[in-house]
Each structure stands twice: as structure tokens, then as C-alpha cells.
Design a protein around this motif. Structure first.
Motif, PDB file in Angstrom:
ATOM      1  N   ASP A  13      17.176  80.533  14.208  1.00 32.49           N
ATOM      2  CA  ASP A  13      17.835  79.910  13.063  1.00 32.49           C
ATOM      3  C   ASP A  13      17.142  80.391  11.795  1.00 32.49           C
ATOM      4  N   GLU A  25      28.989  76.594   9.992  1.00 28.51           N
ATOM      5  CA  GLU A  25      27.787  76.316  10.783  1.00 28.51           C
ATOM      6  C   GLU A  25      27.764  77.234  12.007  1.00 28.51           C
ATOM      7  N   TYR A  30      24.434  72.941  19.201  1.00 25.74           N
ATOM      8  CA  TYR A  30      22.994  72.757  19.411  1.00 25.74           C
ATOM      9  C   TYR A  30      22.461  71.664  18.487  1.00 25.74           C
ATOM     10  N   LYS A  31      22.852  71.705  17.229  1.00 29.15           N
ATOM     11  CA  LYS A  31      22.337  70.732  16.264  1.00 29.15           C
ATOM     12  C   LYS A  31      22.888  69.333  16.493  1.00 29.15           C
ATOM     13  N   LYS A  39      13.697  68.258  21.319  1.00 28.26           N
ATOM     14  CA  LYS A  39      14.067  69.456  20.560  1.00 28.26           C
ATOM     15  C   LYS A  39      13.025  69.744  19.481  1.00 28.26           C
ATOM     16  N   ASP A 212      26.187  79.450  20.873  1.00 29.64           N
ATOM     17  CA  ASP A 212      26.291  78.007  20.721  1.00 29.64           C
ATOM     18  C   ASP A 212      27.498  77.474  21.493  1.00 29.64           C
ATOM     19  N   PRO A 266      14.344  77.959  17.978  1.00 28.49           N
ATOM     20  CA  PRO A 266      14.673  76.638  18.518  1.00 28.49           C
ATOM     21  C   PRO A 266      14.348  76.549  20.014  1.00 28.49           C
TER      22      PRO A 266
END
Length: 359
Positions: A13, A25, A30-31, A39, A212, A266
Motif C-alpha cells: 500500500d 480504492e 482488505y481494508k 491486521k 483484493d 500489509p
């Protein structure tokens, strides 16, 4: 629980490096993950390449901090069978014990290295039949379909029917450099934060969006299976020109901060069952789960899965209390300060002990 480990090629990221904004995005799923997940950011020893060193740190608990610059242990120093996370799970009666990498098996001497680390089988690009490609590489989506296939084979085997848990270690290939050509459908573009954006940077973010989307498919598949933990992390930030990274980090004046940010990717440990108590316990022990290095990650997975730790992992827990992050470039003490190897610090004794154990 089953343990599914995915090291996703160049999954990073860029927001950790600078103030970057995109047309959409690029890792929304994931977010969005909040429940039953640990995380944060893993501080890795690789940048733009040397993927195998990230594999090595995760699988062995060893740190590249104690190797000469330029070393790749898979190629240079694995002369005999080694203790590993894989052998640990084998001793705990796990089945599968498979490694998957949808590219050439010869890369980084993986065929020999994986055997020495205890894997029973290694599946390469030759084991995929007409897989979906993105650019010239097997996509994450096709890669995960192979994981599903191997999981189902295990579940339908005599061991699986007796409840033997399943373990697999997967290194993806979709996002491998370079990013200059080979894919023209670019719905994700950088809109601000950097001038004169190279097309390759937009192509990279588009690939991350595809990763993602595939991650959502992966977790959805295992969401209703037997108790399962999925470990997901990047191996390094992508290879781009120095000029691009200089622009990206233009607002960061501190050289040390730039160094640290370039090594962050991440990571996530997700479960398809309630691990809230484990998450609370980890936080209660005063260990910062927001930042970790890959040499500690398999020990954290062991904790999360409720499995017994090895003697070496007990030491790694002790070390992590004092030094939450250590990689080939720096270590971060519990005082929050960044040190490089050879600096005077309050942590020299634990560093020395770690070095001795690793030797």
C-alpha cells in the motif's frame, strides 16, 4: 484449525510511503475486514525483489538481519533439513504440507529448499491447466482455485475424513514486475500526490485491485468450512524507479522514516471463527500487532491457532517483547526508536542471543 498461508507477490500500500490518491480504492475489501482478524504492517527484509527471503523469514523464524548483504538463504546456506513452521505443523499431525507457486519451480532454488523445509509436495505453473492469466502471469484468482482443489482433495482423503487439519503455503505471481507493458485495462489511476505518474504505477495499482478482489473470493470460500485461519501478507513493495519513489516520498524529510516506510507491507491473520479473545489477549500482552516483522509472524499464527509453540518460538516471543520489529535494514525497540545493527542500544543482549540461536 486449517492453516492457509498466502504470501502475495508485491502486495503493498503506497499510502505508507506518501500522500497518494487514486481514482478508486485499490484494496477496499482488505481494508473492510474488521472482525476475527489481526491486521497491521509487516516490516520485510526485501524491496522490489528477493521474494525468497520473505518466505525464509516467515517459515523459519530466522532474521535476514544476521546474514551478509545480498544473501539468499534458499540458494546459499540451506545445506540440510531445517526446522520450520511446516515441520512444526507436521509434528502436530497436519496434512497437506503443500507449497504452491504458479511459476517456474527452479526460481530461488525452491525445489530443493522447500524439500529441506519439510514440504511434501511443491506445485508449480506446470500443475495448472489452462489457468487465467493477467499479463503473462497466472492470476491470483486461478492460483486460489488450485488451493481450493488441493483442500478438497485433502478433505475427501482418509486423513481429511478423520478430521486431520490442512496446511498449505502459497506464493502468488500475478503482481510480479515489471509493470511497464502487458496490460492496458487500467481502471485505477493515481490522481494526486505525485506528478508525471508512469503508466506502470497505474498498472500496478490495478493489479492490486485484482488481488483484493481475489482475496474476497479466497475468504468467502473458507468462510463456511471447518475452522480455518488464513494468513495473508505481501513479500515486498514493488520495483519502480528511484525517481518514482523519490516523488512519492517527497513530503517525508526524515531519511530514517523513508527507510522504514519502504519496507512496510500489509499483513493479516483472519479466521472463519471467533478469535476475539485471542486478539484481546495479544493486545493485553503489550505487543504491538500493528507492526511486526516476518520472522515473528508464524509464531503469532501459532498463538492465534492455539497451537503449542516450539522452544525457538518461545524465545522469539521473548525477543519480540523487547524488539517488536527486526529486518535486514533496521530494528525497532520497545522504546519506539529505530536502530541499525551495530548501534549502541538497550537491546544488544537480546540481539546477541538471537544471533547465537540463529547461528
Amino acid at each position: 484449525p486449517n492453516v492457509i498461508v498466502v504470501m502475495n507477490e508485491a502486495f503493498a500500500d503506497w499510502a505508507v510511503d506518501g500522500d497518494i490518491k487514486a481514482s478508486a480504492e485499490y484494496m477496499p475489501f482488505y481494508k473492510s475486514i474488521k472482525e476475527n482478524a489481526i491486521k497491521g504492517y509487516a516490516h520485510v527484509s526485501a524491496f522490489g525483489g528477493r521474494t525468497a527471503n520473505s518466505e525464509y523469514e516467515f517459515l523459519t523464524g530466522m532474521s535476514m538481519a544476521f546474514y551478509p548483504t545480498g544473501t539468499v538463504p534458499f540458494q546459499h546456506s540451506m545445506k540440510h533439513d531445517m526446522d520450520s513452521f511446516t515441520r512444526q505443523l507436521e509434528d502436530l499431525n497436519y496434512g497437506g504440507l503443500d507449497a504452491v507457486h504458479p511459476f517456474k519451480g527452479s526460481g530461488y532454488n525452491r525445489i530443493d529448499a522447500y524439500e529441506k523445509l519439510g514440504f511434501d509436495r511443491f506445485y508449480t505453473m506446470d500443475d495448472f491447466e489452462n489457468p487465467k492469466l493477467l499479463r503473462k502471469y497466472i492470476s491470483d484468482e486461478a492460483d486460489y482455485e488450485k488451493l481450493f482443489e488441493l483442500y478438497e482433495e485433502h478433505e475427501n482423503s482418509a486423513e481429511g475424513k478423520k478430521g486431520q487439519p490442512f496446511y498449505i503455503f502459497n506464493v502468488t505471481m500475478q503482481n510480479h514486475g515489471d509493470y511497464a507493458t502487458g496490460y492496458d485495462n487500467l481502471p485505477i489511476t493515481i490522481t494526486s500526490g505525485i506528478k508525471d505518474v508512469p503508466e506502470g504505477a497505474n498498472r500496478y495499482l490495478t493489479l492490486i485491485k485484482k488481488s483484493d478482489e481475489a482475496l474476497e473470493v479466497l475468504l468467502d470460500y473458507f468462510s463456511d468450512k471447518e475452522p480455518t485461519i488464513v494468513v495473508f501478507f505481501g513479500d515486498h513493495q514493488p520495483s519502480m524507479s528511484d525517481e518514482f519513489y523519490e516523488k512519492l516520498m517527497a513530503e517525508t524529510a526524515d531519511t530514517q522514516e523513508k527507510m522504514v516506510n519502504r519496507q512496510k507491507v500489509p499483513y493479516m491473520i483472519w479466521a472463519n471463527y471467533d478469535i476475539s479473545g485471542t486478539v484481546d489477549q495479544i493486545a493485553g500482552e503489550g505487543v504491538d500487532a500493528e507492526n511486526i516483522s516476518l520472522n515473528y509472524l508464524s509464531t503469532l499464527v501459532t498463538d492465534t491457532a492455539g497451537l503449542p509453540k516450539t522452544g525457538f518460538q518461545l524465545f522469539l516471543e521473548e525477543a519480540r517483547q523487547e524488539i517488536p520489529v527486526i529486518n535486514a535494514f533496521y530494528y525497532i525497540g520497545k522504546d519506539g526508536k529505530v536502530y541499525t545493527m551495530g548501534d549502541e542500544s538497550p537491546y544488544e543482549d537480546i540481539i546477541k542471543k538471537y544471533r547465537y540461536f540463529q547461528y
